[in-house]
Design a protein around this motif. Sequence first.
Motif, PDB file in Angstrom:
ATOM      1  N   ASP A 163     -31.428   1.193 -48.771  1.00 51.32           N
ATOM      2  CA  ASP A 163     -31.667  -0.249 -48.752  1.00 51.32           C
ATOM      3  C   ASP A 163     -30.482  -1.090 -48.302  1.00 51.32           C
ATOM      4  O   ASP A 163     -30.668  -2.244 -47.914  1.00 51.32           O
ATOM      5  CB  ASP A 163     -32.081  -0.732 -50.153  1.00 51.32           C
ATOM      6  CG  ASP A 163     -33.333  -0.045 -50.649  1.00 51.32           C
ATOM      7  OD1 ASP A 163     -34.285   0.092 -49.857  1.00 51.32           O
ATOM      8  OD2 ASP A 163     -33.346   0.367 -51.827  1.00 51.32           O
ATOM      9  N   GLU A 164     -29.268  -0.551 -48.361  1.00 46.08           N
ATOM     10  CA  GLU A 164     -28.099  -1.394 -48.146  1.00 46.08           C
ATOM     11  C   GLU A 164     -27.060  -0.731 -47.251  1.00 46.08           C
ATOM     12  O   GLU A 164     -26.998   0.501 -47.152  1.00 46.08           O
ATOM     13  CB  GLU A 164     -27.453  -1.757 -49.493  1.00 46.08           C
ATOM     14  CG  GLU A 164     -28.347  -2.610 -50.385  1.00 46.08           C
ATOM     15  CD  GLU A 164     -27.736  -2.860 -51.748  1.00 46.08           C
ATOM     16  OE1 GLU A 164     -27.919  -3.968 -52.283  1.00 46.08           O
ATOM     17  OE2 GLU A 164     -27.083  -1.934 -52.285  1.00 46.08           O
ATOM     18  N   CYS A 165     -26.253  -1.584 -46.634  1.00 47.06           N
ATOM     19  CA  CYS A 165     -25.117  -1.137 -45.827  1.00 47.06           C
ATOM     20  C   CYS A 165     -23.845  -1.630 -46.502  1.00 47.06           C
ATOM     21  O   CYS A 165     -23.751  -2.807 -46.887  1.00 47.06           O
ATOM     22  CB  CYS A 165     -25.219  -1.699 -44.408  1.00 47.06           C
ATOM     23  SG  CYS A 165     -23.765  -1.376 -43.381  1.00 47.06           S
ATOM     24  N   PHE A 166     -22.861  -0.746 -46.655  1.00 49.28           N
ATOM     25  CA  PHE A 166     -21.635  -1.064 -47.381  1.00 49.28           C
ATOM     26  C   PHE A 166     -20.479  -1.211 -46.388  1.00 49.28           C
ATOM     27  O   PHE A 166     -20.179  -0.286 -45.627  1.00 49.28           O
ATOM     28  CB  PHE A 166     -21.335   0.025 -48.408  1.00 49.28           C
ATOM     29  CG  PHE A 166     -22.484   0.284 -49.340  1.00 49.28           C
ATOM     30  CD1 PHE A 166     -22.660  -0.486 -50.478  1.00 49.28           C
ATOM     31  CD2 PHE A 166     -23.412   1.280 -49.058  1.00 49.28           C
ATOM     32  CE1 PHE A 166     -23.727  -0.264 -51.333  1.00 49.28           C
ATOM     33  CE2 PHE A 166     -24.489   1.513 -49.900  1.00 49.28           C
ATOM     34  CZ  PHE A 166     -24.647   0.735 -51.042  1.00 49.28           C
ATOM     35  N   ILE A 167     -19.829  -2.375 -46.433  1.00 47.86           N
ATOM     36  CA  ILE A 167     -18.784  -2.689 -45.461  1.00 47.86           C
ATOM     37  C   ILE A 167     -17.483  -2.999 -46.196  1.00 47.86           C
ATOM     38  O   ILE A 167     -17.390  -4.010 -46.905  1.00 47.86           O
ATOM     39  CB  ILE A 167     -19.186  -3.896 -44.594  1.00 47.86           C
ATOM     40  CG1 ILE A 167     -20.550  -3.646 -43.948  1.00 47.86           C
ATOM     41  CG2 ILE A 167     -18.128  -4.173 -43.535  1.00 47.86           C
ATOM     42  CD1 ILE A 167     -21.128  -4.857 -43.254  1.00 47.86           C
TER      43      ILE A 167
END
Length: 370
Positions: A217-221
């Motif tokens: 569900d998510e992208c981590f930056i």
Amino acid sequence: MSSPPTTKGSVISKVLVLGLDGALQAGFLARASGTCFSYSLYTSLGIGIGVTRFEHRGFVDITLQLWSLPHHEQWQRTIASFTKGRSATVLVVRPDEVARIPEIVSILERPDGEPVTIVQVGQEPVDETKTAIITDVFARSVLTHNNASIPDVLMCLGDLIMDSVQRQRIDMFLIPPEDCPAAIPERDFESGLLNSEVEVQAIRSLATSLGLECDDDECFIPLAKGSAVVNLWTASVKFYPILCEMCENKCTRKSSICIVSTHNGWSRGDLGEKALLTMAKIYALSTGDLPKDVVSQLNASASCAKFRASSEYDSTAVQEVLSALGYRPYESRWTLLDEAMKRVLVGKLSADAYDTLNRLLQKALTRCTH
């Protein structure tokens, strides 16, 4: 040209599309991007975004983010903020607009050092007067390509991005009007509230190519002062400051970061405008190519007046980390009296005024301590 790489790579670059006629720029964007373009910012600013991918000279896959920016004098400063991070610029003009190229590129800091390609929609010959105008603006010679096509323009952009030698001249492509007709974006009423599974897969693929981690569900930056998390389905952005990890307070702050507050607009093709917006957010956060207001939001979210170093960490180590991140301890900041003394020293404040301020502050301090 430089020798080709031994292994095939990939490049993602931002390219500006400038001109005097937004509809003509939209036509170029549509032909260059196929069905992958968005006008989510068209209603407010007249900005269009397209994405095109192609193999360049058999050695590298190039993805171009094409940003069509309008020519509005009253919005000059706002529009200029979208020019940052560009790798090249395309000017899309009609034959009678070539003389106004200096006006079009005034939005750029240094046109004479800019990797530029010119597209003239119309086969009218480029005479010496027009050539002189272009040469005067960019301080380079002009090479004209007759009966050209938009794929020719894209290949030239690839050359500009991959080989600095190509930037020593200005390539001007004369394209038949029927190959680049003016276009008015059509409203897409079927865009849903969430990105589709196909769009999420494309977004996740882009994030992975940038070396970022994603889950379902998510992208981590990772950022300098914390971590940004982009929801792949909704395009929302949350920021988790690193300060919280070293703080004894367990409030675990997470701040919403507004990069573009609306996702309503026009879109075409397999990737909707919201999916393109999600990609743009991930790319901007990962490269640091952010508008000033977003940087301000991140800086504000990264600071906390209630921060107290956790006993789990060595206090000296915490201070070193905070110092490296650009934080300053409260004690090191200038006080009001310090600022007043600086003004006295440069003659902007009288000594009597300084003494009066000092007495008032001392009285206030006495009241607070009794």
